[in-house]
Design a protein around this motif. Structure first.
Motif, PDB file in Angstrom:
ATOM      1  N   SER A 164       0.783  -1.614   0.475  1.00  0.00           N
ATOM      2  CA  SER A 164       0.022  -0.090  -0.016  1.00  0.00           C
ATOM      3  C   SER A 164       0.867   1.189  -0.333  1.00  0.00           C
ATOM      4  O   SER A 164      -0.342   2.360  -0.086  1.00  0.00           O
ATOM      5  CB  SER A 164      -0.607   0.054   1.348  1.00  0.00           C
ATOM      6  OG  SER A 164      -1.770  -0.729   1.134  1.00  0.00           O
ATOM      7  N   HIS A 165       2.367   1.332   0.363  1.00  0.00           N
ATOM      8  CA  HIS A 165       3.420   2.709   0.238  1.00  0.00           C
ATOM      9  C   HIS A 165       4.322   2.514   0.330  1.00  0.00           C
ATOM     10  O   HIS A 165       5.083   3.699   0.008  1.00  0.00           O
ATOM     11  CB  HIS A 165       3.194   2.132   2.616  1.00  0.00           C
ATOM     12  CG  HIS A 165       1.313   3.264   2.497  1.00  0.00           C
ATOM     13  ND1 HIS A 165       0.764   3.971   2.575  1.00  0.00           N
ATOM     14  CD2 HIS A 165       0.628   1.891   3.062  1.00  0.00           C
ATOM     15  CE1 HIS A 165      -0.629   4.400   3.955  1.00  0.00           C
ATOM     16  NE2 HIS A 165      -0.290   2.695   4.152  1.00  0.00           N
ATOM     17  N   ILE A 167       5.117   0.571  -2.987  1.00  0.00           N
ATOM     18  CA  ILE A 167       5.987   0.219  -4.066  1.00  0.00           C
ATOM     19  C   ILE A 167       5.502   1.657  -5.038  1.00  0.00           C
ATOM     20  O   ILE A 167       4.659   2.460  -4.917  1.00  0.00           O
ATOM     21  CB  ILE A 167       4.593  -0.566  -4.665  1.00  0.00           C
ATOM     22  CG1 ILE A 167       4.412  -2.516  -3.672  1.00  0.00           C
ATOM     23  CG2 ILE A 167       4.356  -0.750  -6.250  1.00  0.00           C
ATOM     24  CD1 ILE A 167       3.220  -3.024  -4.512  1.00  0.00           C
ATOM     25  N   PRO A 168       6.949   1.196  -5.791  1.00  0.00           N
ATOM     26  CA  PRO A 168       6.936   2.634  -6.673  1.00  0.00           C
ATOM     27  C   PRO A 168       5.658   3.081  -7.762  1.00  0.00           C
ATOM     28  O   PRO A 168       5.323   1.746  -8.288  1.00  0.00           O
ATOM     29  CB  PRO A 168       7.928   2.526  -7.712  1.00  0.00           C
ATOM     30  CG  PRO A 168       9.045   1.466  -6.607  1.00  0.00           C
ATOM     31  CD  PRO A 168       8.133   1.291  -6.064  1.00  0.00           C
ATOM     32  N   ASP A 169       5.243   4.527  -7.900  1.00  0.00           N
ATOM     33  CA  ASP A 169       4.485   4.178  -9.223  1.00  0.00           C
ATOM     34  C   ASP A 169       4.598   4.086 -10.208  1.00  0.00           C
ATOM     35  O   ASP A 169       5.057   3.993 -10.190  1.00  0.00           O
ATOM     36  CB  ASP A 169       3.726   5.409  -9.266  1.00  0.00           C
ATOM     37  CG  ASP A 169       3.370   6.382  -7.849  1.00  0.00           C
ATOM     38  OD1 ASP A 169       2.294   5.882  -7.039  1.00  0.00           O
ATOM     39  OD2 ASP A 169       3.578   8.137  -8.041  1.00  0.00           O
ATOM     40  N   GLY A 170       4.041   2.950 -10.629  1.00  0.00           N
ATOM     41  CA  GLY A 170       3.719   2.251 -11.675  1.00  0.00           C
ATOM     42  C   GLY A 170       5.092   0.687 -11.981  1.00  0.00           C
ATOM     43  O   GLY A 170       4.677   0.029 -13.516  1.00  0.00           O
ATOM     44  N   GLU A 171       4.754   0.571 -10.546  1.00  0.00           N
ATOM     45  CA  GLU A 171       5.839  -1.242 -10.410  1.00  0.00           C
ATOM     46  C   GLU A 171       4.769  -2.282 -10.226  1.00  0.00           C
ATOM     47  O   GLU A 171       3.296  -1.350  -9.446  1.00  0.00           O
ATOM     48  CB  GLU A 171       6.186  -1.046  -9.569  1.00  0.00           C
ATOM     49  CG  GLU A 171       7.947   0.020  -9.728  1.00  0.00           C
ATOM     50  CD  GLU A 171       8.931  -1.060 -11.218  1.00  0.00           C
ATOM     51  OE1 GLU A 171       8.693  -1.645 -10.899  1.00  0.00           O
ATOM     52  OE2 GLU A 171       9.096   0.254 -11.569  1.00  0.00           O
ATOM     53  N   GLN A 172       4.654  -3.355 -10.619  1.00  0.00           N
ATOM     54  CA  GLN A 172       3.907  -4.315  -9.400  1.00  0.00           C
ATOM     55  C   GLN A 172       4.665  -5.094  -9.241  1.00  0.00           C
ATOM     56  O   GLN A 172       3.963  -5.665  -8.049  1.00  0.00           O
ATOM     57  CB  GLN A 172       3.413  -4.656 -11.525  1.00  0.00           C
ATOM     58  CG  GLN A 172       2.258  -4.084 -12.295  1.00  0.00           C
ATOM     59  CD  GLN A 172       1.157  -3.645 -11.746  1.00  0.00           C
ATOM     60  OE1 GLN A 172       0.349  -4.250 -11.355  1.00  0.00           O
ATOM     61  NE2 GLN A 172       0.715  -2.212 -12.059  1.00  0.00           N
ATOM     62  N   SER A 176      10.142  -2.090  -2.363  1.00  0.00           N
ATOM     63  CA  SER A 176      10.121  -0.842  -2.452  1.00  0.00           C
ATOM     64  C   SER A 176      10.991  -0.312  -3.194  1.00  0.00           C
ATOM     65  O   SER A 176      12.214  -1.579  -4.074  1.00  0.00           O
ATOM     66  CB  SER A 176      11.435  -0.849  -0.885  1.00  0.00           C
ATOM     67  OG  SER A 176      12.041  -1.183  -0.803  1.00  0.00           O
ATOM     68  N   ARG A 177      11.623   0.945  -4.422  1.00  0.00           N
ATOM     69  CA  ARG A 177      12.464   1.130  -5.088  1.00  0.00           C
ATOM     70  C   ARG A 177      13.352   0.477  -4.140  1.00  0.00           C
ATOM     71  O   ARG A 177      13.779   0.566  -3.023  1.00  0.00           O
ATOM     72  CB  ARG A 177      12.791   2.886  -5.055  1.00  0.00           C
ATOM     73  CG  ARG A 177      12.425   3.427  -3.714  1.00  0.00           C
ATOM     74  CD  ARG A 177      13.247   4.918  -4.147  1.00  0.00           C
ATOM     75  NE  ARG A 177      13.523   5.973  -3.105  1.00  0.00           N
ATOM     76  CZ  ARG A 177      14.892   6.221  -2.105  1.00  0.00           C
ATOM     77  NH1 ARG A 177      15.630   4.917  -3.545  1.00  0.00           N
ATOM     78  NH2 ARG A 177      15.132   6.692  -1.453  1.00  0.00           N
TER      79      ARG A 177
END
Length: 360
Positions: A164-165, A167-172, A176-177
């Motif tokens: 929910s918090h 995962i970078p935008d656009g990643e599945q 984390s990054r």
């Protein structure tokens, strides 16, 4: 003569070795039933995990994590506590390190960032163990039950936080990054190039330092004496002026902090991001290591290397021998836990009888 009358070398060395050999003999029988030669399979395992330099690097990499989880369980056992929550505490330790790194890895230099992340791992792991310790000390809740439940809570919590918090935008991928390179733990292949391109890093050195500190603190300090006294006889320790509640809480904080440290090796030294299920059972393996190593620094080190070798050698063996599935080595780990834990006194009567005849 009973087990208490046996020489120290018999209980600390001979019995664990006999238990280990028993587990390996049963494992050899299973490998034979799978249609493979046990001696040949053992040779492949030893060669890929110990004799091959690159394989040895991976073995020591796994061992670094197991040393910390083994120490986590061992220090609690010294106080008569059975901390089964090292898995969850390691999970939260990874979260603590990750939050520090995600916030600061683009602003702080590595020499400040890495210690700060390690401190975050220790803090989160310790605080996660504090609650079961407090409940045991102040409310009488058994630490075995609470630490087991906290493993499930930590898994659910980490699933929520990562998905929910973090995962970078656009990643599945549920992770984390990737951290900035300044947050990566320095590898040891710059010092030992013979080990090749393995993830072995300075966390192995930190683990060795932790073993020394543990040995000195438990057996060479007044705090260690109080710790062992509380574990051996809490009622006598109480009447001697030792605060049992304080001992339980402080011990669980230290135990959780050590479990949190175990997260540093895979998260900052290998993957360089926080992913789901990264402990991969290391917290539970720490229980076997503490039992097999008899909570002694040398025993913990050797047991950790053994389990690291089983993982590294077992992976290569399953590739060369398709009849031996990777799950076989989980079974072997279970055998070691069985013989070195539940059946640790299996050979005590035999050794006692031998020493009785020798005395005559």
């Amino acid at each position: 003569m009973n087990q208490a009358d046996l020489p120290r070398w018999a209980t600390s060395v001979a019995m664990p070795l006999l238990n280990l050999l028993s587990a390996l003999l049963v494992a050899a029988g299973v490998i034979y039933l799978l249609g493979e030669n046990p001696a040949e399979s053992m040779g492949i395992l030893i060669n890929s995990a110990v004799l091959n330099p690159e394989g040895l690097g991976y073995t020591l990499f796994y061992a670094a994590t197991f040393i910390f989880t083994g120490l986590s369980v061992s220090v609690a056992m010294q106080a008569g506590l059975f901390n089964i929550g090292s898995e969850g505490q390691m999970y939260l330790g990874g979260l603590g390190a990750t939050l520090v790194l995600l916030a600061l890895d683009h602003t702080l230099p590595g020499w400040l960032l890495i210690p700060a992340a390690i401190a975050g791992a220790v803090l989160f792991g310790g605080l996660w163990a504090f609650v079961p310790g407090y409940l045991q000390a102040k409310r009488g809740s058994h630490v075995v039950v609470t630490t087991i439940m906290f493993n499930f809570i930590s898994a659910s919590l980490m699933n929520y936080v990562i998905v929910s918090h973090l995962i970078p935008d656009g990643e599945q991928s549920p992770a984390s990054r990737v951290f900035a390179e300044s947050a990566w733990l320095p590898k040891l292949n710059s010092i030992l190039p013979v080990l090749g391109e393995t993830p072995l890093n300075i966390s192995f050195v930190l683990a060795l330092v932790a073993l020394v500190i543990y040995g000195v603190a438990v057996w060479r300090t007044s705090w260690g004496y109080q710790l062992r006294a509380a574990g051996l006889n809490p009622h006598a320790a109480h009447y001697a002026g030792i605060s049992i509640s304080k001992t339980i809480i402080v011990t669980m904080l230290i135990s959780g902090g050590l479990a949190g440290l175990a997260a540093v090796n895979p998260v900052m030294g290998s993957t360089h991001y926080l992913g789901l299920n990264f402990p991969a059972g290391a917290g539970f393996i720490g229980i076997a290591i503490a039992l097999m190593g008899r909570q002694h620094p040398v025993g913990i080190l050797l047991s950790s290397i053994l389990f690291g070798a089983l993982i590294q050698g077992g992976f290569d063996l399953s590739l060369e021998k398709p009849n031996i599935p990777p799950e076989t080595f989980i079974f072997i780990q279970g055998l070691i836990i069985l013989f070195c834990g539940a059946m640790e006194n299996l050979y005590a009567p035999v050794l006692s009888a031998m020493f009785k005849r020798k005395d005559k």
